[in-house]
Design a protein around this motif. Structure first.
Motif, PDB file in Angstrom:
ATOM      1  N   ALA A 201      30.480  78.536  68.506  1.00 28.46           N
ATOM      2  CA  ALA A 201      31.414  79.660  68.448  1.00 28.46           C
ATOM      3  C   ALA A 201      32.591  79.352  67.535  1.00 28.46           C
ATOM      4  CB  ALA A 201      31.901  80.002  69.861  1.00 28.46           C
ATOM      5  N   PHE A 202      33.161  78.161  67.648  1.00 30.03           N
ATOM      6  CA  PHE A 202      34.275  77.788  66.784  1.00 30.03           C
ATOM      7  C   PHE A 202      33.831  77.690  65.330  1.00 30.03           C
ATOM      8  CE2 PHE A 202      36.630  76.021  70.573  1.00 30.03           C
ATOM      9  CZ  PHE A 202      37.736  76.859  70.431  1.00 30.03           C
ATOM     10  N   ALA A 203      32.590  77.214  65.108  1.00 31.68           N
ATOM     11  CA  ALA A 203      32.082  77.131  63.738  1.00 31.68           C
ATOM     12  C   ALA A 203      32.005  78.512  63.098  1.00 31.68           C
ATOM     13  CB  ALA A 203      30.697  76.464  63.736  1.00 31.68           C
ATOM     14  N   LEU A 204      31.627  79.524  63.880  1.00 20.85           N
ATOM     15  CA  LEU A 204      31.511  80.878  63.341  1.00 20.85           C
ATOM     16  C   LEU A 204      32.842  81.424  62.835  1.00 20.85           C
ATOM     17  CD1 LEU A 204      29.116  82.606  65.928  1.00 20.85           C
ATOM     18  CD2 LEU A 204      28.564  81.911  63.586  1.00 20.85           C
ATOM     19  N   THR A 263      24.125  86.361  62.012  1.00 18.94           N
ATOM     20  CA  THR A 263      25.565  86.144  61.861  1.00 18.94           C
ATOM     21  C   THR A 263      25.858  84.713  61.450  1.00 18.94           C
ATOM     22  OG1 THR A 263      26.047  87.844  63.502  1.00 18.94           O
ATOM     23  CG2 THR A 263      27.803  86.259  63.025  1.00 18.94           C
ATOM     24  N   ALA A 264      25.156  83.763  62.032  1.00 21.77           N
ATOM     25  CA  ALA A 264      25.329  82.366  61.643  1.00 21.77           C
ATOM     26  C   ALA A 264      25.032  82.186  60.157  1.00 21.77           C
ATOM     27  CB  ALA A 264      24.424  81.472  62.479  1.00 21.77           C
ATOM     28  N   GLU A 266      25.199  84.500  57.796  1.00 25.30           N
ATOM     29  CA  GLU A 266      26.261  85.158  57.025  1.00 25.30           C
ATOM     30  C   GLU A 266      27.516  84.301  56.936  1.00 25.30           C
ATOM     31  OE1 GLU A 266      27.124  88.915  58.758  1.00 25.30           O
ATOM     32  OE2 GLU A 266      25.151  89.786  58.312  1.00 25.30           O
ATOM     33  N   GLN A 267      27.819  83.600  58.023  1.00 22.17           N
ATOM     34  CA  GLN A 267      29.034  82.780  58.065  1.00 22.17           C
ATOM     35  C   GLN A 267      28.825  81.396  57.464  1.00 22.17           C
ATOM     36  OE1 GLN A 267      31.071  85.523  58.785  1.00 22.17           O
ATOM     37  NE2 GLN A 267      32.336  83.876  59.620  1.00 22.17           N
ATOM     38  N   GLY A 268      27.608  81.126  57.025  1.00 25.77           N
ATOM     39  CA  GLY A 268      27.321  79.822  56.440  1.00 25.77           C
ATOM     40  C   GLY A 268      27.314  78.700  57.467  1.00 25.77           C
ATOM     41  N   VAL A 269      26.923  79.051  58.698  1.00 31.48           N
ATOM     42  CA  VAL A 269      26.936  78.099  59.809  1.00 31.48           C
ATOM     43  C   VAL A 269      25.501  77.744  60.192  1.00 31.48           C
ATOM     44  CG1 VAL A 269      27.502  77.826  62.264  1.00 31.48           C
ATOM     45  CG2 VAL A 269      29.162  78.866  60.707  1.00 31.48           C
ATOM     46  N   SER A 270      25.240  76.472  60.379  1.00 31.31           N
ATOM     47  CA  SER A 270      23.920  76.048  60.842  1.00 31.31           C
ATOM     48  C   SER A 270      23.652  76.606  62.230  1.00 31.31           C
ATOM     49  CB  SER A 270      23.842  74.521  60.879  1.00 31.31           C
ATOM     50  OG  SER A 270      22.678  74.096  61.548  1.00 31.31           O
ATOM     51  N   ALA A 271      22.426  77.073  62.438  1.00 37.54           N
ATOM     52  CA  ALA A 271      22.031  77.610  63.742  1.00 37.54           C
ATOM     53  C   ALA A 271      21.318  76.556  64.590  1.00 37.54           C
ATOM     54  CB  ALA A 271      21.136  78.828  63.550  1.00 37.54           C
ATOM     55  N   GLU A 272      21.441  75.287  64.227  1.00 44.03           N
ATOM     56  CA  GLU A 272      20.661  74.238  64.888  1.00 44.03           C
ATOM     57  C   GLU A 272      20.994  74.073  66.371  1.00 44.03           C
ATOM     58  OE1 GLU A 272      21.998  70.087  63.613  1.00 44.03           O
ATOM     59  OE2 GLU A 272      23.000  71.394  62.144  1.00 44.03           O
ATOM     60  N   LEU A 273      22.182  74.520  66.787  1.00 41.94           N
ATOM     61  CA  LEU A 273      22.507  74.443  68.209  1.00 41.94           C
ATOM     62  C   LEU A 273      21.935  75.616  68.994  1.00 41.94           C
ATOM     63  CD1 LEU A 273      26.230  73.262  68.016  1.00 41.94           C
ATOM     64  CD2 LEU A 273      24.200  71.893  68.529  1.00 41.94           C
TER      65      LEU A 273
END
Length: 317
Positions: A201-204, A263-264, A266-273
Motif C-alpha cells: 500500500a505504501f509503495a502504491l 493499478t500496481a 500503472e504506479q510502477g510497483v511490483s505486484a510480487e507481494l
C-alpha cells in the motif's frame, strides 16, 4: 483444566511465597524476564553462555551460576530462553533434569516442541513449550498486552501458572507440546501477510503527493475493520460450508483483483507481494467455487481438498 483451550491467566491469584526459579539465557528477552521475576520477589538463578551478559542481573538480586548444570540444580522450575532448539540441547547436555519442571521459551517449530518434550520426559522432567507474543519492552508491563502461549504438561502449568504469569499473561493451549509453537507461528504468519499488504500500500502512494503519515491512520482503521472477518472464516472452516453467509464471493474477489494488479502496474510497483494470493484464488475459482467465500482456498494450501479436515468437523458436533 478449563473449557477454554486458550484460557488466559494474567496475574498471580494466590498468596504463596514466590517460587524460586532458574533462567537459562540472558539475552534481551531473558533479561526482561529475569527482571520481572526479581521485581516480584522471586529468587532467580541465571546462567548465560557469555557470563558477562548475566552479571548485571546480580546487582538486581539474581544468583549467577557458573554453568548451566549448576543453574539447573539450583531450582526445580527451570526456564530456558535461548537462541534456538539446538542451543537448548547444548546448554542442557550433562544437566540432571530428574524431577525438574522445564519450561522452554525458546522460539521453535511444533515438531521441535514435541521432540524436546519427549527428550525432557525421557530425562525425568515435566515439560512445557512456549511461544512469546511480545517484544522485550512489553515484558513485566501488565498494560502492554503481552502474553505467552504454553502447551505440554497440564500439571506443570497448573502448579506454576502464577509464576509464569508474572512477566506476561499466559494462555495454555493444550497438552500437545507442539501447540504453543503452532499458535505462535500461525499468528506471526498472519502478521507477515498483513505487513506485506501494508508495504504494498505504501509503495502504491510513494511517488505521489500523499503524506504517508496521513495515509497510515487510514490503513490502521481499514485493517482493523476487516480483521473480524476471521471469525466468519473460522465458522465456515468449522462447518465445512464455504458458501455460508457470503458477502463478497470468490468470483467477485478474483474479478476485483485485476484492478489491484493493473493499478500496481500503472504506479510502477511490483505486484510480487500480491500475486501469490491472487493466483491461489484464481486456482480455487477454476475448480468451480465462484459462488463461495474465499475461505475454501485453504484446501489448496494444506493439500486436503474435498472437505473440511475431520478435526474441524469434530468441533462442529
Amino acid at each position: 483444566m478449563t473449557d477454554n483451550p486458550v484460557a488466559p491467566r494474567t496475574s498471580p491469584t494466590t498468596l504463596t511465597p514466590p517460587t524460586p526459579l532458574t533462567l537459562l539465557g540472558t539475552g534481551a528477552m531473558g533479561t526482561a524476564l529475569a527482571r520481572a521475576w526479581l521485581a516480584a520477589g522471586h529468587p532467580v538463578t541465571v546462567w548465560n553462555r557469555t557470563r558477562a551478559r548475566a552479571e548485571p542481573l546480580a546487582a538486581e538480586g539474581a544468583t549467577v551460576a557458573a554453568s548451566a548444570a549448576e543453574a539447573v540444580a539450583a531450582s526445580r522450575l527451570v526456564v530456558v530462553c535461548l537462541l534456538d532448539d539446538a542451543s537448548v540441547g547444548a546448554a542442557l547436555d550433562g544437566a540432571d533434569l530428574t524431577g525438574r519442571d522445564l519450561v522452554n521459551l525458546t522460539t521453535g517449530t511444533p515438531a521441535q516442541g514435541r521432540a524436546r518434550a519427549a527428550w525432557a520426559e525421557a530425562r525425568g522432567a515435566r515439560f512445557l513449550d512456549a511461544g512469546i507474543m511480545a517484544v522485550p519492552p512489553m515484558i513485566g508491563d501488565a498494560e502492554s498486552g503481552a502474553y505467552v502461549f504454553y502447551s505440554g504438561s497440564p500439571g506443570l502449568f497448573e502448579e506454576h501458572g502464577d509464576t509464569l504469569a508474572v512477566p506476561a499473561g499466559t494462555r495454555y493451549v493444550g497438552a500437545d507440546p507442539g501447540f504453543a509453537a503452532l499458535h505462535d507461528v500461525a499468528l506471526l504468519s498472519a502478521m507477515n501477510g498483513m505487513f506485506a499488504g501494508v508495504l504494498h500500500a505504501f509503495a502504491l502512494i510513494r511517488r505521489e503527493d500523499i503524506d504517508p503519515r496521513d495515509f497510515a491512520p487510514l490503513l490502521v482503521s481499514w485493517l482493523g475493520a476487516m480483521a473480524p472477518a476471521a471469525h466468519q472464516a473460522a465458522d465456515q472452516l468449522r462447518s465445512g460450508d464455504y458458501g455460508k453467509d457470503v458477502v463478497s464471493s470468490l468470483a467477485m474477489q478474483v474479478s476485483g483483483n485485476a484492478t489491484l494488479l493493473a493499478t500496481a502496474e500503472e504506479q510502477g510497483v511490483s505486484a510480487e507481494l500480491l500475486t501469490p494470493y491472487t493466483a491461489l484464488l484464481e486456482r480455487w475459482l477454476a475448480e468451480g467455487h465462484g459462488d463461495e467465500d474465499t475461505t475454501g482456498a485453504v484446501e489448496l494450501l494444506d493439500g486436503r481438498s474435498g472437505g473440511t479436515p475431520g478435526v474441524w468437523q469434530a468441533f462442529a458436533q
